[in-house]
Design a protein around this motif. Structure first.
Motif, mmCIF file in Angstrom:
data_model
loop_
_atom_site.group_PDB
_atom_site.id
_atom_site.type_symbol
_atom_site.label_atom_id
_atom_site.label_comp_id
_atom_site.label_asym_id
_atom_site.label_seq_id
_atom_site.Cartn_x
_atom_site.Cartn_y
_atom_site.Cartn_z
ATOM 1 N N ASP A 166 0.874 -1.171 0.000
ATOM 2 C CA ASP A 166 0.000 0.000 0.000
ATOM 3 C C ASP A 166 0.918 1.230 0.000
ATOM 4 O O ASP A 166 1.483 1.599 1.030
ATOM 5 C CB ASP A 166 -0.914 -0.009 1.230
ATOM 6 N N GLN A 169 0.759 6.555 0.549
ATOM 7 C CA GLN A 169 1.368 7.711 1.208
ATOM 8 C C GLN A 169 2.857 7.825 0.901
ATOM 9 O O GLN A 169 3.576 8.555 1.596
ATOM 10 C CB GLN A 169 1.166 7.615 2.735
ATOM 11 N N SER A 190 -2.468 5.816 -4.470
ATOM 12 C CA SER A 190 -3.639 6.706 -4.495
ATOM 13 C C SER A 190 -3.179 8.076 -4.973
ATOM 14 O O SER A 190 -2.063 8.498 -4.677
ATOM 15 C CB SER A 190 -4.218 6.835 -3.089
ATOM 16 N N LYS A 195 -2.236 13.643 -1.281
ATOM 17 C CA LYS A 195 -1.093 12.710 -1.296
ATOM 18 C C LYS A 195 0.123 13.377 -1.945
ATOM 19 O O LYS A 195 -0.009 14.399 -2.609
ATOM 20 C CB LYS A 195 -1.459 11.441 -2.060
ATOM 21 N N ASP A 202 -10.414 12.116 -7.529
ATOM 22 C CA ASP A 202 -9.945 10.785 -7.161
ATOM 23 C C ASP A 202 -9.122 10.149 -8.283
ATOM 24 O O ASP A 202 -9.307 10.453 -9.452
ATOM 25 C CB ASP A 202 -11.148 9.883 -6.860
HETATM 26 C C1 LIG Z 1 -5.363 7.424 0.962
HETATM 27 C C2 LIG Z 1 -5.067 6.047 1.332
HETATM 28 C C3 LIG Z 1 -5.729 4.956 0.740
HETATM 29 C C4 LIG Z 1 -6.934 5.089 -0.137
HETATM 30 O O1 LIG Z 1 -6.815 5.910 -1.218
HETATM 31 P P1 LIG Z 1 -8.130 6.603 -1.831
HETATM 32 O O2 LIG Z 1 -7.598 7.169 -3.112
HETATM 33 O O3 LIG Z 1 -8.557 7.653 -0.872
HETATM 34 O O4 LIG Z 1 -9.142 5.557 -2.052
HETATM 35 C C5 LIG Z 1 -5.296 3.673 1.062
HETATM 36 N N1 LIG Z 1 -4.311 3.466 1.930
HETATM 37 C C6 LIG Z 1 -3.673 4.485 2.554
HETATM 38 C C7 LIG Z 1 -2.554 4.175 3.504
HETATM 39 C C8 LIG Z 1 -4.039 5.814 2.281
HETATM 40 O O5 LIG Z 1 -3.405 6.800 2.908
#
Ligand SMILES: *Cc1c(COP(=O)(O)O)cnc(C)c1O
Length: 377
Positions: A166, A169, A190, A195, A202
């Motif tokens: 993931d 960030q 994301s 970010k 989005d």
């Molecule tokens: C922002 C975020 C997401 C989700 O992203 P979206 O574009 O808002 O759906 C997932 N994981 C983490 C750690 C995030 O900070």
């Protein structure tokens, strides 16, 4: 007022180029999955050093599709942290899998490999294999700090699990020069406006070196179509639009320099907060932290937050409640390890203002107020 994040400043910093890119899209007449998305996918893949990038509608979707591309399905167990954006856990359930939450290293705020190992081992012992199979691990590079990928990948290999990073960030963060998103089978980004690489709405991206996973992600994002109107596998609608892609192509060119600005701000905070009774973010040799957030810990966090608010300094708490204690998940999620350290740090963390356009003078104002509050008894 000093905001905690400032996506508008990110637009104004590149106003002319962004507006020109948007006008180009309006004029072109293709608004979904067109040439801008294709170009942005190529440029983002090449920036990271991966073979494939697949643009989708959000970071949550990127995680869900990455899981589905990896054939994660109902009954599968997916290990992640409880100290994360709820999106990480929501995506696991959207993919019909069962989240298993593990603890963090309280120094780095990222997945603790020992807690992960314990959870995976407990899962194999305690859960009937006919019903639930450990399938994947989602480490989160929280606040811009890369998770401990080497031991996590090693645990995954030993237990035959997929790793899905993931990276929501941590655009541009790396470990020993290898960028996050390149340490695993498939990764999710994301482009939510705040970010490090933020759109005007989005957006998200899946990246992978695996041809087969890329192909499945491609199919799933548009109804499973290989040929138009004919679904090969069950899919959904999760498409990146041309305006976001055109704008993100501009922002991508500035990502490294803006991450360096974040780093400079973090260095200045470190210097100005020295001696204050707050815990500063940890840096690790070999790990490039891109400071999506500058997070301190204070024993009197709520008082400090309120004091700063009165001085017109906005802060945020990422996150006030661990996912396993939130109403939607409480007493419903399976727990196989203690989450003590997660529960402890959420009472203390505070994210100070952080965005590339934050000025040195503003950092000084914030740091002075923190110093003044922490000096009071
Ligand atoms: C922002 C975020 C997401 C989700 O992203 P979206 O574009 O808002 O759906 C997932 N994981 C983490 C750690 C995030 O900070």
């Amino acid at each position: 007022m000093i905001p905690q994040a400032n996506p508008k400043a990110g637009y104004l910093a590149h106003k002319d180029e962004i507006e020109e890119a948007i006008l180009r899209v309006l004029d072109n007449g293709r608004y979904i999955l067109g040439p801008e998305v294709a170009a942005f996918e190529r440029e983002f893949a090449s920036y990271l050093g991966v073979r494939h990038a697949v643009g989708v509608a959000s970071g949550t979707d990127a995680l869900e599709l990455a899981l589905r591309a990896s054939s994660v399905d109902s009954g599968d167990l997916v290990f992640t942290v409880s100290h994360t954006a709820v999106a990480t856990v929501a995506a696991i359930e959207l993919a019909k899998a069962t989240p298993i939450l593990v603890d963090i290293n309280p120094e780095t705020y990222t997945m603790d490999p020992e807690s992960l190992e314990e959870a995976v081992t407990n899962a194999s012992r305690r859960i009937r294999p006919s019903m639930n199979r450990p399938k994947a691990i989602i480490p989160v590079h929280l606040y811009g700090q890369p998770a401990d990928m080497q031991p996590i990948v090693e645990i995954a290999q030993r237990h035959g699990l997929y790793v899905i990073e993931d990276c929501a960030q941590a655009h541009g963060a790396d470990i020993q020069g290898r960028k996050v998103g390149c340490w695993c089978d498939i990764a999710a980004f994301s482009f939510y406006p705040t970010k490090n690489l933020g759109a005007l709405g989005d957006g998200g991206m899946i990246v992978t070196n695996n041809d087969e996973l890329a192909e499945r992600a491609h199919l799933i994002r548009e109804y499973g179509w290989r040929d138009r109107y004919i679904s090969d596998i069950p899919g959904k609608n999760s498409r990146l639009d041309e305006i976001q892609a055109a704008m993100l192509r501009i922002k991508l060119r500035y990502l490294d320099s803006e991450n360096l600005k974040r780093l400079r701000i973090a260095n200045l905070y470190d210097q100005l907060l020295e001696g204050a009774s707050v815990k500063l973010p940890q840096r690790r040799p070999g790990f490039r932290h891109v400071f999506h957030q500058y997070v301190i810990q204070s024993e009197r966090r709520d008082g400090l937050k309120e004091f700063l608010r009165k001085k017109e300094v906005m802060t945020a708490i990422h996150y006030p409640l661990p996912v396993h204690l939130q109403p939607a998940y409480k007493e419903r999620l399976l727990s196989l390890v203690t989450l003590e350290r997660t529960e402890e740090i959420v009472k203390k963390v505070l994210s100070l203002p952080m965005y590339p356009q934050l000025e040195d003078g503003q950092v000084e104002v914030v740091a002075n107020h923190v110093q003044n509050y922490e000096k009071r008894t």
